[in-house]
Write a protein that holds these residues in place. Structure first.
Motif, PDB file in Angstrom:
ATOM      1  N   UNK A   1       0.824  -1.208   0.000  1.00  0.00           N
ATOM      2  CA  UNK A   1       0.000   0.000   0.000  1.00  0.00           C
ATOM      3  C   UNK A   1       0.856   1.255   0.000  1.00  0.00           C
ATOM      4  N   UNK A   2       1.886   1.263   0.834  1.00  0.00           N
ATOM      5  CA  UNK A   2       2.759   2.429   0.888  1.00  0.00           C
ATOM      6  C   UNK A   2       3.448   2.658  -0.453  1.00  0.00           C
ATOM      7  N   UNK A   3       3.886   1.577  -1.094  1.00  0.00           N
ATOM      8  CA  UNK A   3       4.518   1.706  -2.405  1.00  0.00           C
ATOM      9  C   UNK A   3       3.557   2.325  -3.411  1.00  0.00           C
ATOM     10  N   UNK A   4       2.322   1.840  -3.421  1.00  0.00           N
ATOM     11  CA  UNK A   4       1.328   2.362  -4.360  1.00  0.00           C
ATOM     12  C   UNK A   4       1.053   3.842  -4.103  1.00  0.00           C
ATOM     13  N   UNK A   5       0.913   4.216  -2.823  1.00  0.00           N
ATOM     14  CA  UNK A   5       0.629   5.608  -2.484  1.00  0.00           C
ATOM     15  C   UNK A   5       1.780   6.533  -2.861  1.00  0.00           C
ATOM     16  N   UNK A   6       3.008   6.059  -2.633  1.00  0.00           N
ATOM     17  CA  UNK A   6       4.159   6.912  -2.911  1.00  0.00           C
ATOM     18  C   UNK A   6       4.393   7.090  -4.405  1.00  0.00           C
ATOM     19  N   UNK A   7       4.014   6.102  -5.223  1.00  0.00           N
ATOM     20  CA  UNK A   7       4.274   6.159  -6.657  1.00  0.00           C
ATOM     21  C   UNK A   7       3.114   6.718  -7.464  1.00  0.00           C
ATOM     22  N   UNK A   8       1.889   6.634  -6.914  1.00  0.00           N
ATOM     23  CA  UNK A   8       0.734   7.123  -7.661  1.00  0.00           C
ATOM     24  C   UNK A   8       0.779   8.635  -7.802  1.00  0.00           C
ATOM     25  N   UNK A   9       0.304   9.192  -8.920  1.00  0.00           N
ATOM     26  CA  UNK A   9       0.342  10.651  -9.115  1.00  0.00           C
ATOM     27  C   UNK A   9      -0.710  11.361  -8.282  1.00  0.00           C
ATOM     28  N   UNK A  10      -0.441  12.665  -8.031  1.00  0.00           N
ATOM     29  CA  UNK A  10      -1.407  13.554  -7.367  1.00  0.00           C
ATOM     30  C   UNK A  10      -1.817  13.066  -5.990  1.00  0.00           C
ATOM     31  N   UNK A  11      -0.876  12.453  -5.277  1.00  0.00           N
ATOM     32  CA  UNK A  11      -1.146  12.076  -3.888  1.00  0.00           C
ATOM     33  C   UNK A  11      -0.480  13.106  -2.984  1.00  0.00           C
ATOM     34  N   UNK A  12      -1.254  14.009  -2.444  1.00  0.00           N
ATOM     35  CA  UNK A  12      -0.676  15.034  -1.582  1.00  0.00           C
ATOM     36  C   UNK A  12      -0.340  14.445  -0.229  1.00  0.00           C
ATOM     37  N   UNK A  13       0.410  15.211   0.554  1.00  0.00           N
ATOM     38  CA  UNK A  13       0.818  14.734   1.871  1.00  0.00           C
ATOM     39  C   UNK A  13      -0.388  14.468   2.769  1.00  0.00           C
ATOM     40  N   UNK A  14      -1.405  15.335   2.685  1.00  0.00           N
ATOM     41  CA  UNK A  14      -2.582  15.154   3.536  1.00  0.00           C
ATOM     42  C   UNK A  14      -3.303  13.858   3.211  1.00  0.00           C
ATOM     43  N   UNK A  15      -3.467  13.563   1.915  1.00  0.00           N
ATOM     44  CA  UNK A  15      -4.147  12.327   1.514  1.00  0.00           C
ATOM     45  C   UNK A  15      -3.373  11.118   2.002  1.00  0.00           C
ATOM     46  N   UNK A  16      -2.062  11.152   1.867  1.00  0.00           N
ATOM     47  CA  UNK A  16      -1.271   9.997   2.259  1.00  0.00           C
ATOM     48  C   UNK A  16      -1.293   9.806   3.767  1.00  0.00           C
ATOM     49  N   UNK A  17      -1.297  10.908   4.531  1.00  0.00           N
ATOM     50  CA  UNK A  17      -1.392  10.783   5.987  1.00  0.00           C
ATOM     51  C   UNK A  17      -2.712  10.129   6.386  1.00  0.00           C
ATOM     52  N   UNK A  18      -3.768  10.464   5.671  1.00  0.00           N
ATOM     53  CA  UNK A  18      -5.071   9.868   5.968  1.00  0.00           C
ATOM     54  C   UNK A  18      -5.067   8.377   5.654  1.00  0.00           C
ATOM     55  N   UNK A  19      -4.465   8.019   4.505  1.00  0.00           N
ATOM     56  CA  UNK A  19      -4.388   6.611   4.135  1.00  0.00           C
ATOM     57  C   UNK A  19      -3.528   5.831   5.127  1.00  0.00           C
ATOM     58  N   UNK A  20      -2.466   6.457   5.634  1.00  0.00           N
ATOM     59  CA  UNK A  20      -1.567   5.757   6.546  1.00  0.00           C
ATOM     60  C   UNK A  20      -2.227   5.439   7.873  1.00  0.00           C
ATOM     61  N   UNK A  21      -3.280   6.168   8.251  1.00  0.00           N
ATOM     62  CA  UNK A  21      -4.023   5.818   9.462  1.00  0.00           C
ATOM     63  C   UNK A  21      -4.664   4.441   9.315  1.00  0.00           C
ATOM     64  N   UNK A  22      -5.042   4.093   8.095  1.00  0.00           N
ATOM     65  CA  UNK A  22      -5.634   2.777   7.851  1.00  0.00           C
ATOM     66  C   UNK A  22      -4.555   1.705   7.743  1.00  0.00           C
TER      67      UNK A  22
END
Length: 580
Positions: free
Chosen positions: A485-506
């Motif tokens: 999941x982290x790999x996908x989030x870091x490589x996918x386009x237009x993932x801002x820091x706020x969105x990724x922080x929210x995803x990382x809670x899950x």
């Protein structure tokens, strides 16, 4: 062969990284062991084995370089094989005596675990070289195909109906480029008085991918413009200075041609990014500087130059519009899919090694992977399968996927991103490198638990009697899903820091993601359940076939797998947060 040797190097790096080089290691290096009337330390014998193996590999390479193994070369190879086999067995005897004296009757002694793995790797290195040398000495090459049969096979592949109908990328390539050619041809036919320059230019610009094609097309325009205009300026200057047919003017014209070709040739060989432009500039510019000393005005006028540039630009515009309209998914998306799939297969292959042999042919995807909305968007077709077959997690198959991911990643760096974030090329290359390490871990685990060897019952005993063995599997499974999941989030386009922080809670990644705290308990459990004296040692095998060394190798690779996945997670987090 080279892949196997590279995997051995990765494994040896694990030994070096995990070794503390304290008293136990000094004992391993310096303590002399009496074997067959000679005293030598295990470390010294390991060096001898590595040296003789290296000499054998060099001898094999030199003997095979001319494509023929003559009798003298065969005798030399077999002599080298004999020497390496002797060194492998001598190393096994000395290390067995050493560990019986120093390991205090423990199957897995933490102080000598990396030494056991080191000796195992050196023996395996020698074994691979011996097998390769024997195959070369015996000339076990497949029968070659006749010339006419190979020509016929190549002709059939040109009209491969299955590839035309089932390979969507090939079908897209055929449709896009055929349509571009047809459009350019009929524009020249109807509106440019039967001019075929644009269609001919497209035939030279055909590419599999729209991303690199756009960059290549822009380079084509630059090369044509520079190659047509700059030499033309030189020719005009010479004409305005009063050029005639005397030899000094001819020498000056030749000097201009030589200087232009040297400059463009230098750019072609020196610059990876501008080489294509330099090649075109040299090809088109040379023609502009070769003309009769009395007929320059009619040879290369501005109208012809403008017409050629116009048709080149038209060809690029047609290809760009067709590619943007009909191109399949982007190379960056494919690169991410391939990389995630290769990491998943490596992880699942390692997890499958915890299962009994009869349950190892199929393996369910971890729940964290199947339930992830991020991964579902990227790997929808793969995740719907649910079950992964045994053939899919073989190292050779994974290596092919990794090669495709690397190719797609290089292509993604060339494609236009438009409104999307820049392609994280450095992170992608780093994850690809770490993914190759994970595949290497899988290769070593599979060899360590190879069911063709006698020690299969020992792993069966560990699997049945050691509860913490399943705890290690559970922990690895918990790490694999969030890492993907982290790999996908870091490589996918237009993932801002706020969105990724929210995803990382899950995702719930903790700081100790790479620690297998239950491994120490498993080692203690193995030492209690598995009796050292019950494990039969056979001198005829070498440490690469030794039961105890294989157990130590497998446990070290499980720990290394957790650390490798943790390294991937750390790289993704650092690239996303620290870079901002």
């Amino acid at each position: 062969m080279m892949t196997k040797l590279a995997d051995i190097v990765f494994a040896l790096q694990v030994c070096v990284r995990e070794e503390d080089f304290e008293v136990s290691h000094q004992t391993f290096v310096s303590l002399e062991v009496d074997c067959d009337g000679t005293k030598r330390s295990v470390g010294s014998q390991a060096t001898n084995t590595a040296t003789s193996t290296g000499k054998l590999l060099i001898a094999v390479t030199q003997a095979a370089s001319d494509g023929v193994i003559d009798p003298e070369e065969r005798r030399a190879l077999l002599a080298g094989v004999k020497e390496v086999n002797h060194d492998i067995l001598d190393l096994a005897k000395r290390f067995d005596k050493f560990r019986r004296k120093e390991s205090a009757g423990q199957v897995v002694n933490p102080e000598f675990q990396s030494e056991s793995f080191f000796v195992y790797c050196i023996s395996l290195y020698g074994r691979y070289a011996v097998n390769f040398a024997e195959s070369v000495a015996n000339d076990s090459r497949p029968n070659s195909i006749s010339f006419f049969r190979s020509i016929f096979a190549a002709f059939k592949e040109t009209f491969d109906w299955q590839k035309l109908t089932e390979d969507k990328d090939y079908r897209s390539f055929t449709i896009r480029n055929s349509l571009s050619l047809i459009i350019a041809f009929y524009i020249g036919f109807w509106f440019q008085e039967y001019n075929a320059v644009a269609a001919g230019t497209i035939s030279l610009l055909i590419s599999n991918f729209a991303g690199s094609a756009l960059q290549k097309n822009m380079g084509r325009i630059q090369g044509v413009v520079l190659g047509r205009i700059i030499p033309h300026i030189f020719a005009k200057i010479l004409a305005n200075l009063g050029q005639d047919c005397l030899w000094p003017w001819t020498l000056l014209q030749a000097a201009c041609l030589f200087a232009w070709e040297v400059l463009t040739n230098y750019i072609f060989y020196k610059s990876p990014s501008l080489g294509y432009i330099g090649c075109l500039a040299g090809a088109f510019g040379g023609a502009s500087l070769v003309y009769s000393c009395t007929s320059f005005d009619g040879h290369d006028d501005e109208g012809a130059i403008y017409s050629y540039i116009q048709n080149t630009t038209l060809a690029v515009m047609i290809m760009t519009c067709v590619d943007m309209s009909l191109a399949p998914e982007k190379a960056s998306t494919k690169a991410i899919e391939k990389l995630l799939h290769s990491v998943e297969l490596s992880g699942v292959g390692i997890l499958a090694s915890f299962k009994p042999p009869d349950e190892r042919q199929r393996y369910d995807r971890p729940d964290q992977v199947r339930r992830s909305p991020v991964l579902q968007r990227l790997m929808e077709k793969l995740l719907h399968m649910g079950v992964i077959e045994h053939m899919h997690w073989q190292p050779d198959h994974i290596q092919a996927i990794q090669a495709e991911a690397s190719d797609m990643g290089a292509e993604a760096a060339l494609e236009p991103r438009y409104q999307e974030d820049p392609w994280p090329d450095a992170l992608f290359q780093q994850l690809t490198r770490i993914g190759n390490t994970l595949r290497s871990d899988l290769h070593q685990v599979q060899h360590a638990i190879d069911e063709e060897h006698r020690h299969a019952y020992i792993f069966g005993q560990i699997r049945a009697e050691c509860a913490h063995f399943q705890e290690v599997e559970k922990r690895l499974k918990e790490i694999l899903g969030p890492t993907l999941e982290l790999m996908a989030l870091a490589l996918m386009p237009n993932k801002t820091r706020t969105i990724m922080e929210k995803e990382m809670e899950l995702i719930k990644i903790d700081d100790a993601v790479g620690e297998l705290k239950c491994m120490e308990k498993l080692i203690n459990e193995i030492n209690k359940k598995v009796v050292y004296e019950d494990i039969e040692y056979t001198e005829a095998r070498g440490m690469d076939g030794d039961d105890i060394c294989r157990i130590n190798a497998a446990l070290m690779m499980y720990t290394e797998t957790a650390e490798t996945l943790a390294e991937m997670s750390k790289a993704c987090i650092e690239a996303t947060f620290i870079s901002e």
